[in-house]
Each structure stands twice: as structure tokens, then as C-alpha cells.
Motif scaffolding. Structure first.
Motif, short mmCIF file in Angstrom:
data_model
loop_
_atom_site.label_atom_id
_atom_site.label_comp_id
_atom_site.label_asym_id
_atom_site.label_seq_id
_atom_site.Cartn_x
_atom_site.Cartn_y
_atom_site.Cartn_z
N UNK A 188 0.80 -1.23 0.00
CA UNK A 188 0.00 0.00 0.00
C UNK A 188 0.83 1.28 0.00
N UNK A 189 2.07 1.22 0.52
CA UNK A 189 2.88 2.44 0.60
C UNK A 189 3.84 2.61 -0.58
N UNK A 190 3.81 1.68 -1.54
CA UNK A 190 4.71 1.76 -2.70
C UNK A 190 3.93 1.50 -3.98
N UNK A 191 4.55 1.85 -5.10
CA UNK A 191 3.98 1.44 -6.38
C UNK A 191 4.27 -0.05 -6.51
N UNK A 192 3.24 -0.87 -6.67
CA UNK A 192 3.48 -2.32 -6.65
C UNK A 192 4.31 -2.81 -7.85
N UNK A 193 5.04 -3.90 -7.63
CA UNK A 193 5.82 -4.50 -8.72
C UNK A 193 4.90 -5.29 -9.64
N UNK A 194 5.46 -5.76 -10.75
CA UNK A 194 4.71 -6.72 -11.55
C UNK A 194 4.55 -7.97 -10.70
N UNK A 195 3.53 -8.78 -11.00
CA UNK A 195 3.27 -9.93 -10.14
C UNK A 195 2.56 -11.02 -10.92
N UNK A 196 2.84 -12.25 -10.53
CA UNK A 196 2.10 -13.40 -11.02
C UNK A 196 1.76 -14.24 -9.80
N UNK A 197 0.61 -14.89 -9.83
CA UNK A 197 0.19 -15.77 -8.73
C UNK A 197 -0.45 -17.01 -9.35
N UNK A 198 0.09 -18.18 -9.00
CA UNK A 198 -0.43 -19.43 -9.53
C UNK A 198 -0.55 -20.46 -8.41
N UNK A 199 -1.30 -21.51 -8.70
CA UNK A 199 -1.40 -22.63 -7.77
C UNK A 199 -0.33 -23.65 -8.11
N UNK A 200 0.29 -24.21 -7.07
CA UNK A 200 1.34 -25.21 -7.29
C UNK A 200 1.42 -26.17 -6.11
N UNK A 201 1.88 -27.36 -6.39
CA UNK A 201 2.16 -28.31 -5.31
C UNK A 201 3.43 -27.85 -4.61
N UNK A 202 3.38 -27.78 -3.29
CA UNK A 202 4.51 -27.28 -2.52
C UNK A 202 5.43 -28.41 -2.06
N UNK A 203 6.65 -28.04 -1.68
CA UNK A 203 7.64 -29.02 -1.24
C UNK A 203 7.30 -29.66 0.11
N UNK A 204 6.56 -28.93 0.94
CA UNK A 204 6.13 -29.45 2.25
C UNK A 204 4.62 -29.23 2.38
N UNK A 205 3.91 -30.14 3.02
CA UNK A 205 2.45 -30.03 3.09
C UNK A 205 1.93 -28.81 3.85
N UNK A 206 2.73 -28.25 4.77
CA UNK A 206 2.26 -27.09 5.53
C UNK A 206 2.53 -25.76 4.81
N UNK A 207 3.27 -25.76 3.72
CA UNK A 207 3.51 -24.53 2.97
C UNK A 207 2.23 -24.16 2.22
N UNK A 208 1.71 -22.99 2.51
CA UNK A 208 0.53 -22.49 1.80
C UNK A 208 0.89 -21.47 0.73
N UNK A 209 2.08 -20.84 0.89
CA UNK A 209 2.51 -19.78 -0.02
C UNK A 209 4.04 -19.81 -0.14
N UNK A 210 4.51 -19.51 -1.34
CA UNK A 210 5.94 -19.28 -1.57
C UNK A 210 6.06 -18.03 -2.43
#
Length: 118
Positions: free
Chosen positions: A88-110
């Protein structure tokens, strides 16, 4: 190779930060908070990004691009609520967000980020 390559932190498997040709490349960041929902894990991961950017001598306002992987796109709105606060305090960067299988089951985001070197 053009320019100087500098690597900071990490382990025998990967560097936490690589700085080359005016760009700061961060390793992917995950949360080790096993009981955290997407908001808790997102805040934790973005705090790690902030810390690594600071270690490299830059900050959120220097971000060029961010890649986000979610283990479940049902978490998209919750992650975006935290993201929107964070940028909110900066001009945001470019971004992509996708769904993926994670390396550990408790990882919800990388999160992987690239910033401009100061």
C-alpha cells in the motif's frame, strides 16, 4: 559474465540473495508456521522478503517483480488482503500468482522476488 556477482546468505543448497547487474534476486520464501492460515503465512513470508531486501540494501519500493505460488487458489483472496496492505505504501511491482504443489504439506505460499539494487 558482465558485472559483479555477489551472493549473500543461504545454505549449501542455495543462496538467499544473489546480486547481479543491478538486480537483487531473492530465493523463494516460505513460512515454517505449520498452524498458520494464509494470512499468517503471507505476513510471515512477506516479512522474510522485507528482511532479505534490507540485507541487500534495498526495500519494497525497489521491487521489480514478484512471483507467488499458492498451494490452493481458495487462499487467493486471503493472500491478496495481506499483499494489498504490504504494497500500500509503494507502487506495486509486476506480479504473477499461480497454484502449485509445494515441497512441504504445511507450505501455503511461496514468494520469489526480484528488486533493483540501490
Amino acid at each position: 559474465m558482465t558485472g559483479t556477482l555477489r551472493k549473500i546468505g543461504g545454505s549449501s543448497r542455495f543462496s538467499a540473495i544473489a546480486v547481479h547487474n543491478g538486480q537483487v534476486h531473492l530465493a523463494g520464501q516460505v513460512s515454517q508456521l505449520k498452524d498458520g492460515d494464509i494470512a499468517v503465512q503471507s505476513r510471515d513470508v512477506l516479512a522474510k522478503v522485507d528482511a532479505l531486501l534490507a540485507e541487500a540494501g534495498c526495500g519494497r519500493d525497489d521491487l521489480i517483480s514478484v512471483q507467488i505460488w499458492l498451494s490452493d487458489m481458495a487462499d487467493y483472496a486471503g493472500m491478496n488482503a495481506v499483499w494489498d496492505e504490504w504494497v500500500s505504501s509503494v507502487t506495486p511491482p509486476t506480479r504473477v500468482c499461480v497454484e502449485a504443489r509445494m515441497a512441504q504439506p504445511h507450505y501455503r505460499i511461496e514468494v520469489l522476488a526480484i528488486a533493483a539494487e540501490r
